[in-house]
Write a protein that holds these residues in place. Structure first.
Motif, PDB file in Angstrom:
ATOM      1  N   ASP A 109       0.869  -1.162   0.000  1.00 24.03           N
ATOM      2  CA  ASP A 109       0.000   0.000   0.000  1.00 24.03           C
ATOM      3  C   ASP A 109       0.918   1.228   0.000  1.00 24.03           C
ATOM      4  OD1 ASP A 109      -2.352   1.675   0.542  1.00 24.03           O
ATOM      5  OD2 ASP A 109      -1.523   1.847   2.550  1.00 24.03           O
ATOM      6  N   LYS A 110       0.390   2.390  -0.375  1.00 30.44           N
ATOM      7  CA  LYS A 110       1.228   3.602  -0.382  1.00 30.44           C
ATOM      8  C   LYS A 110       1.062   4.420   0.889  1.00 30.44           C
ATOM      9  CE  LYS A 110       0.188   7.123  -3.140  1.00 30.44           C
ATOM     10  NZ  LYS A 110      -0.049   8.289  -2.260  1.00 30.44           N
ATOM     11  N   ASP A 111      -0.122   5.019   1.068  1.00 30.18           N
ATOM     12  CA  ASP A 111      -0.331   5.945   2.183  1.00 30.18           C
ATOM     13  C   ASP A 111      -0.363   5.218   3.519  1.00 30.18           C
ATOM     14  OD1 ASP A 111      -0.559   8.176   0.482  1.00 30.18           O
ATOM     15  OD2 ASP A 111      -2.637   7.658   0.039  1.00 30.18           O
ATOM     16  N   GLY A 112       0.507   5.646   4.425  1.00 25.37           N
ATOM     17  CA  GLY A 112       0.559   5.034   5.749  1.00 25.37           C
ATOM     18  C   GLY A 112       1.488   3.838   5.816  1.00 25.37           C
ATOM     19  N   THR A 113       1.877   3.322   4.658  1.00 27.64           N
ATOM     20  CA  THR A 113       2.782   2.177   4.597  1.00 27.64           C
ATOM     21  C   THR A 113       4.151   2.613   4.063  1.00 27.64           C
ATOM     22  OG1 THR A 113       0.918   0.673   4.221  1.00 27.64           O
ATOM     23  CG2 THR A 113       3.119  -0.143   3.663  1.00 27.64           C
ATOM     24  N   LEU A 114       4.140   3.269   2.911  1.00 27.40           N
ATOM     25  CA  LEU A 114       5.373   3.810   2.335  1.00 27.40           C
ATOM     26  C   LEU A 114       5.529   5.300   2.618  1.00 27.40           C
ATOM     27  CD1 LEU A 114       5.264   2.094  -1.188  1.00 27.40           C
ATOM     28  CD2 LEU A 114       6.615   1.375   0.801  1.00 27.40           C
ATOM     29  N   MET A 115       4.400   5.982   2.788  1.00 31.72           N
ATOM     30  CA  MET A 115       4.419   7.439   2.919  1.00 31.72           C
ATOM     31  C   MET A 115       3.624   7.893   4.132  1.00 31.72           C
ATOM     32  SD  MET A 115       3.252  10.188   0.016  1.00 31.72           S
ATOM     33  CE  MET A 115       1.554  10.428   0.527  1.00 31.72           C
ATOM     34  N   ASP A 116       4.142   8.904   4.830  1.00 35.09           N
ATOM     35  CA  ASP A 116       3.429   9.481   5.964  1.00 35.09           C
ATOM     36  C   ASP A 116       2.128  10.109   5.472  1.00 35.09           C
ATOM     37  OD1 ASP A 116       3.443  10.517   8.847  1.00 35.09           O
ATOM     38  OD2 ASP A 116       3.191  12.359   7.682  1.00 35.09           O
ATOM     39  N   VAL A 117       1.036   9.797   6.129  1.00 37.80           N
ATOM     40  CA  VAL A 117      -0.286  10.252   5.693  1.00 37.80           C
ATOM     41  C   VAL A 117      -0.551  11.702   6.071  1.00 37.80           C
ATOM     42  CG1 VAL A 117      -2.772   9.916   5.947  1.00 37.80           C
ATOM     43  CG2 VAL A 117      -1.264   7.940   5.778  1.00 37.80           C
ATOM     44  N   ASP A 118      -0.318  12.037   7.328  1.00 40.96           N
ATOM     45  CA  ASP A 118      -0.742  13.340   7.857  1.00 40.96           C
ATOM     46  C   ASP A 118      -0.081  14.509   7.136  1.00 40.96           C
ATOM     47  OD1 ASP A 118      -2.267  11.962   9.750  1.00 40.96           O
ATOM     48  OD2 ASP A 118      -0.629  11.931  11.188  1.00 40.96           O
ATOM     49  N   SER A 119       1.242  14.440   6.981  1.00 42.42           N
ATOM     50  CA  SER A 119       1.978  15.580   6.445  1.00 42.42           C
ATOM     51  C   SER A 119       1.563  15.910   5.017  1.00 42.42           C
ATOM     52  CB  SER A 119       3.488  15.311   6.497  1.00 42.42           C
ATOM     53  OG  SER A 119       3.826  14.185   5.713  1.00 42.42           O
ATOM     54  N   PHE A 120       1.172  14.912   4.256  1.00 42.96           N
ATOM     55  CA  PHE A 120       0.800  15.146   2.863  1.00 42.96           C
ATOM     56  C   PHE A 120      -0.681  15.448   2.690  1.00 42.96           C
ATOM     57  CE2 PHE A 120      -0.485  13.738  -1.405  1.00 42.96           C
ATOM     58  CZ  PHE A 120       0.379  14.500  -2.187  1.00 42.96           C
ATOM     59  N   TRP A 121      -1.527  14.552   3.179  1.00 42.91           N
ATOM     60  CA  TRP A 121      -2.939  14.613   2.818  1.00 42.91           C
ATOM     61  C   TRP A 121      -3.711  15.751   3.469  1.00 42.91           C
ATOM     62  CZ3 TRP A 121      -4.654  13.019  -1.443  1.00 42.91           C
ATOM     63  CH2 TRP A 121      -4.051  11.940  -2.076  1.00 42.91           C
ATOM     64  N   ILE A 122      -3.333  16.168   4.653  1.00 42.11           N
ATOM     65  CA  ILE A 122      -4.047  17.303   5.251  1.00 42.11           C
ATOM     66  C   ILE A 122      -3.716  18.585   4.500  1.00 42.11           C
ATOM     67  CG2 ILE A 122      -4.269  18.744   7.311  1.00 42.11           C
ATOM     68  CD1 ILE A 122      -4.170  16.217   8.976  1.00 42.11           C
ATOM     69  N   GLU A 123      -2.443  18.781   4.179  1.00 41.97           N
ATOM     70  CA  GLU A 123      -2.054  19.975   3.416  1.00 41.97           C
ATOM     71  C   GLU A 123      -2.756  20.004   2.063  1.00 41.97           C
ATOM     72  OE1 GLU A 123       2.150  20.441   2.983  1.00 41.97           O
ATOM     73  OE2 GLU A 123       2.548  20.074   5.106  1.00 41.97           O
ATOM     74  N   VAL A 124      -2.692  18.909   1.331  1.00 40.65           N
ATOM     75  CA  VAL A 124      -3.305  18.843   0.003  1.00 40.65           C
ATOM     76  C   VAL A 124      -4.815  19.033   0.091  1.00 40.65           C
ATOM     77  CG1 VAL A 124      -3.803  17.308  -1.942  1.00 40.65           C
ATOM     78  CG2 VAL A 124      -1.494  17.428  -1.017  1.00 40.65           C
ATOM     79  N   SER A 125      -5.428  18.422   1.100  1.00 40.58           N
ATOM     80  CA  SER A 125      -6.884  18.511   1.240  1.00 40.58           C
ATOM     81  C   SER A 125      -7.350  19.931   1.518  1.00 40.58           C
ATOM     82  CB  SER A 125      -7.367  17.569   2.355  1.00 40.58           C
ATOM     83  OG  SER A 125      -7.171  16.227   1.993  1.00 40.58           O
ATOM     84  N   VAL A 126      -6.623  20.664   2.331  1.00 39.68           N
ATOM     85  CA  VAL A 126      -7.010  22.049   2.627  1.00 39.68           C
ATOM     86  C   VAL A 126      -7.023  22.872   1.338  1.00 39.68           C
ATOM     87  CG1 VAL A 126      -6.296  24.191   3.768  1.00 39.68           C
ATOM     88  CG2 VAL A 126      -6.297  22.044   5.038  1.00 39.68           C
ATOM     89  N   TYR A 127      -5.982  22.735   0.527  1.00 32.92           N
ATOM     90  CA  TYR A 127      -5.942  23.457  -0.747  1.00 32.92           C
ATOM     91  C   TYR A 127      -7.057  22.993  -1.681  1.00 32.92           C
ATOM     92  CZ  TYR A 127      -1.359  25.477   0.353  1.00 32.92           C
ATOM     93  OH  TYR A 127      -0.331  26.194   0.916  1.00 32.92           O
ATOM     94  N   ALA A 128      -7.256  21.675  -1.776  1.00 31.96           N
ATOM     95  CA  ALA A 128      -8.268  21.129  -2.681  1.00 31.96           C
ATOM     96  C   ALA A 128      -9.675  21.543  -2.263  1.00 31.96           C
ATOM     97  CB  ALA A 128      -8.154  19.607  -2.724  1.00 31.96           C
ATOM     98  N   LEU A 129      -9.944  21.486  -0.964  1.00 38.76           N
ATOM     99  CA  LEU A 129     -11.280  21.844  -0.475  1.00 38.76           C
ATOM    100  C   LEU A 129     -11.571  23.326  -0.701  1.00 38.76           C
ATOM    101  CD1 LEU A 129     -11.281  19.723   2.796  1.00 38.76           C
ATOM    102  CD2 LEU A 129     -12.675  19.316   0.753  1.00 38.76           C
ATOM    103  N   ASN A 130     -10.578  24.154  -0.475  1.00 34.58           N
ATOM    104  CA  ASN A 130     -10.758  25.589  -0.738  1.00 34.58           C
ATOM    105  C   ASN A 130     -11.015  25.844  -2.224  1.00 34.58           C
ATOM    106  OD1 ASN A 130     -10.622  27.182   1.719  1.00 34.58           O
ATOM    107  ND2 ASN A 130      -8.537  26.436   1.951  1.00 34.58           N
TER     108      ASN A 130
END
Length: 230
Positions: free
Chosen positions: A9-30
């Motif tokens: 799996d990628k997220d949470g297994t190979l890559m840290d979830v919090d640092s990437f997805w929260i930042e990206v989500s804030v921009y995407a949601l806006n």
């Protein structure tokens, strides 16, 4: 067990979830709120609906394990309460566009130290490697490139709208056919119940990745805190 191939799996297994997805989500949601002219809707409420709260992503939430369609529908459900005029299909389309547009704004960090060395060691032992993620091709390519591990994978399966996403077993079956490796010699490594279900549906073994061992221990063949313990 004779392990000849590993699907990660990628997220949470190979890559840290919090640092990437929260930042990206804030921009995407806006971006979505701007396009729909619904700027008064709290981004925090939308994040919570996706399974992100107080700077943390719920490992079993939609943002971590869901498809972009599921993320878009969760966003639509919140916007519906505020009188959204757009259809659910339009919001799903906007969601994919907004996340692709915002992908370059997230911080990509490995889920553990020495990621490349760990994966390279597996390759040197003639183990075929694949990624199976519910993320889309654009963001997946960006992330594994920034992690410096893109060249180590023999196959990368993403939610491209064509390949059936996890927990459908298609990716494991295709990986098995492509490299002529029996399913009994393939293991899945992931951090969510979707990964567990994917492995079960494919009839392959599964290693759970979690610092909360009790969460996956009843369902996985083994549980490790991160892939450096493989």
């Amino acid at each position: 067990m004779d392990i000849r191939a590993i699907i990660f799996d990628k997220d949470g297994t190979l890559m840290d979830v919090d640092s990437f997805w929260i930042e990206v989500s804030v921009y995407a949601l806006n971006d979505i709120l701007e396009k729909t002219k619904m700027r008064d809707v709290p981004v925090k409420e939308l994040l919570k609906a996706l399974g992100a709260d107080n700077g943390k992503v719920n490992i079993d939430g939609i943002l971590c394990k869901g498809t972009y369609e599921q993320i878009g529908l969760a966003i639509f459900d919140v916007l519906k309460k505020y009188g959204i005029k757009a259809s659910s299909e339009e919001i799903v389309t906007m969601t994919l566009e907004a996340y692709n547009k915002s992908a370059g704004l997230g911080t990509v960090r490995p889920a553990c130290e020495n990621m490349r060395d760990i994966l390279k060691h597996l390759k040197e032992n003639n183990i075929k490697l694949a990624i199976a993620t519910t993320d889309n091709p654009v963001i997946t390519k960006k992330c594994i490139k920034e992690l410096g591990i893109a060249d180590l994978f023999d196959k990368v399966y993403t939610d491209d709208g064509i390949i059936p996403p996890k927990p459908d077993p298609w990716c494991a079956e295709d990986f098995s056919r492509t490299f002529d490796i029996p399913l009994k010699n393939i293991i899945m490594v992931g951090d969510t119940m979707t990964d567990i279900q994917f492995a079960e549906n494919a009839g392959i073994s599964v290693i759970g990745v979690s610092r909360e061992r009790d969460r996956l221990a009843p369902y996985a063949d083994a549980v490790i805190s991160d892939i450096s313990h493989m």
